[in-house]
Scaffold this motif. Sequence first.
Motif, PDB file in Angstrom:
ATOM      1  N   SER A 464     -41.639  19.229 -49.499  1.00 55.71           N
ATOM      2  CA  SER A 464     -42.277  20.623 -49.191  1.00 55.71           C
ATOM      3  C   SER A 464     -43.299  20.714 -48.370  1.00 55.71           C
ATOM      4  N   PHE A 465     -44.233  19.700 -48.509  1.00 50.80           N
ATOM      5  CA  PHE A 465     -45.727  19.785 -47.817  1.00 50.80           C
ATOM      6  C   PHE A 465     -45.133  19.169 -46.271  1.00 50.80           C
ATOM      7  N   ILE A 466     -44.318  18.367 -46.148  1.00 55.72           N
ATOM      8  CA  ILE A 466     -43.771  18.313 -44.933  1.00 55.72           C
ATOM      9  C   ILE A 466     -42.962  19.415 -44.105  1.00 55.72           C
ATOM     10  N   SER A 467     -42.622  20.293 -44.675  1.00 55.56           N
ATOM     11  CA  SER A 467     -41.937  21.370 -44.276  1.00 55.56           C
ATOM     12  C   SER A 467     -43.014  22.490 -43.881  1.00 55.56           C
ATOM     13  N   ILE A 468     -44.089  22.387 -44.806  1.00 56.02           N
ATOM     14  CA  ILE A 468     -45.213  23.455 -44.280  1.00 56.02           C
ATOM     15  C   ILE A 468     -45.849  22.882 -43.084  1.00 56.02           C
ATOM     16  N   MET A 469     -46.368  21.666 -43.217  1.00 55.71           N
ATOM     17  CA  MET A 469     -46.852  21.192 -41.947  1.00 55.71           C
ATOM     18  C   MET A 469     -46.049  21.352 -40.747  1.00 55.71           C
ATOM     19  N   ARG A 470     -44.815  21.239 -40.872  1.00 59.16           N
ATOM     20  CA  ARG A 470     -43.989  21.413 -39.756  1.00 59.16           C
ATOM     21  C   ARG A 470     -44.342  22.584 -39.017  1.00 59.16           C
ATOM     22  N   LYS A 471     -44.039  23.799 -40.099  1.00 62.01           N
ATOM     23  CA  LYS A 471     -44.189  25.085 -39.781  1.00 62.01           C
ATOM     24  C   LYS A 471     -45.315  25.530 -38.815  1.00 62.01           C
ATOM     25  N   GLU A 472     -46.443  24.780 -39.699  1.00 58.93           N
ATOM     26  CA  GLU A 472     -48.019  25.175 -38.913  1.00 58.93           C
ATOM     27  C   GLU A 472     -48.037  24.367 -37.756  1.00 58.93           C
ATOM     28  N   GLY A 473     -47.218  23.515 -37.384  1.00 61.85           N
ATOM     29  CA  GLY A 473     -47.410  22.602 -36.196  1.00 61.85           C
ATOM     30  C   GLY A 473     -48.640  21.808 -36.398  1.00 61.85           C
ATOM     31  N   LYS A 474     -48.425  21.280 -37.702  1.00 63.18           N
ATOM     32  CA  LYS A 474     -49.522  20.046 -37.941  1.00 63.18           C
ATOM     33  C   LYS A 474     -49.033  19.028 -38.693  1.00 63.18           C
ATOM     34  N   LEU A 475     -47.874  18.570 -38.141  1.00 69.93           N
ATOM     35  CA  LEU A 475     -47.145  17.490 -38.623  1.00 69.93           C
ATOM     36  C   LEU A 475     -47.705  16.330 -37.789  1.00 69.93           C
ATOM     37  N   GLY A 476     -48.208  15.203 -38.647  1.00 65.35           N
ATOM     38  CA  GLY A 476     -48.603  13.876 -38.059  1.00 65.35           C
ATOM     39  C   GLY A 476     -50.067  14.038 -37.164  1.00 65.35           C
ATOM     40  N   GLY A 477     -50.234  12.920 -36.667  1.00 62.96           N
ATOM     41  CA  GLY A 477     -51.526  12.675 -35.956  1.00 62.96           C
ATOM     42  C   GLY A 477     -52.573  12.698 -37.304  1.00 62.96           C
ATOM     43  N   GLN A 478     -53.658  13.287 -36.860  1.00 59.77           N
ATOM     44  CA  GLN A 478     -54.733  13.373 -37.725  1.00 59.77           C
ATOM     45  C   GLN A 478     -55.062  14.395 -38.714  1.00 59.77           C
ATOM     46  N   ASN A 479     -53.873  15.337 -38.760  1.00 60.42           N
ATOM     47  CA  ASN A 479     -53.747  16.308 -39.668  1.00 60.42           C
ATOM     48  C   ASN A 479     -53.596  15.836 -41.284  1.00 60.42           C
ATOM     49  N   LYS A 480     -54.054  16.643 -42.332  1.00 64.70           N
ATOM     50  CA  LYS A 480     -53.867  16.321 -43.689  1.00 64.70           C
ATOM     51  C   LYS A 480     -53.790  17.500 -44.338  1.00 64.70           C
TER      52      LYS A 480
END
Length: 501
Positions: A464-480
């Motif tokens: 679920s959180f990966i899906s949200i981060m993907r939609k927000e363009g915040k998947l990977g890197g230094q995003n938390k």
Amino acid sequence: MGLKAFLSKLFAAYTVKKMDRWKFNAVAYQQKTLTQLIKQAKNTSFGKDHRFSSILSYQDFKKNVPIYDYEDLKPYIERVIEGEKNVLWPGKPQYFAKTSGTTSGVKYIPISKESMPQHIKAARNALLSYIYETGKTDFVNGKIIFLQGSPRMDKKAGIQFGRLSGIVANHVPKYLQKNRLPSYGVNCIEDWENKVDAIVEETVNEDMRLISGIPPWCQMYFDKLLIKTGKSKIKDVFPNFKLFVYGGVNYEPYRSRLEESLGFKVDSIETYPASEGFIAFQDSQKDKSLLLLADAGIFYEFIPTDEFFNEKPTRLSLGEIELNKNYAIILSTSAGLWAYSLGDTIKFVSKNPYKLLVTGRIKHYISAFGEHVIGEEVELALLSVAKQEKLEITEFTVAPQVNPPKGELPFHEWFVEFVETPKDLQQFALKVDAVLQQKNIYYKDLINGKVLQPLIIKPLRPASFISIMRKEGKLGGQNKVPRLANDRNLADKLEPYITII
């Protein structure tokens, strides 16, 4: 023992002995740092505006320089971005670290030719401290991977800018370059999932011994490796994997699942880097606290967290802090940040030397009813009960539910992605609530006074959180993922992912 391992032990002993000079004289080194910073910047625009030439003590500094956040400093930073010299620091920055601010949109944090080497030295010294204490050098003879942002730089007004991890990637010492992965081309892939896939292809047959990155994104890498190889444990893919280096988030919420994927307990080193400066690292395997870097071109101040939003909060230098008390950390740096609120909260657990634990973010809290619950408290509550129940947590966040649709009492709503959902979720939630009440007296009073009802846990579907981060363009890197918030911005986005029990 090979030559590289032998030399690394000699260098580690030399470095740790050199560190001892400031490690046990931190207050004196901090006074020296403030004096040097003021002297170097007195002829800058900021220095003239704040009468640096008249500052002779820390008390003078506090009178002349108020607490700044990014928005406060933005007019100065915009002048630097446009190419003006001698604004916050002599000359121009060497880089701008581009970060995603939660309240200010994109931030551009200056990194100077004086501050850049401190990032590299701190990361190096964390490894050397480990070698010195443990005598373990196996990792120096194998491959090393840093899961990080793209090293590709953009340029404006003659200043390069990019993600901090990408900037640092361009300064990895030559003696590490031969063993370092991924390749430059793979590291430049912008889409995180495609990048991880490429890293898997590039590393799956290598002798990986040191892996570094933010824990949730390392977990994604491990998951993809296991799918690729058909193996059940990472130890079967990388039998010589010896050391995990991480930072950016608390490891504990991810530890059990990572170790389950690995098939063994790996030595780990926690670091505390930020675009604004490298602040601390774990210098011993015997405890989890982090050594404050008192001689790294940063002058530290501390504000008690319960005073942070006051009009005139108490500002303390290092020598004035108390142990086991939460503080917001304030930085003045050799890159031209002055009395800058980093946004993190910490507490010291030792003064000789000064060692700390990161406890959360000053703006990541819940105080919809005056309870002021912080990240450290919610993590301890959930993880301690999960450990007792032998349950694994993939990710979670907490938000207030102020106006429940059924007209019931308000509550703290916990969105939790379990590896396996508890059989009795309500009983599990009550245990977590009991621990939280024990840790936070204000929350306990609100529960006893029938202002709040006990917390409610909403289990989420896998990824679920990966899906949200993907939609927000915040998947990977230094995003938390933020552990908690005083609003429902993230919570409302998670509503569709709740599973029905």
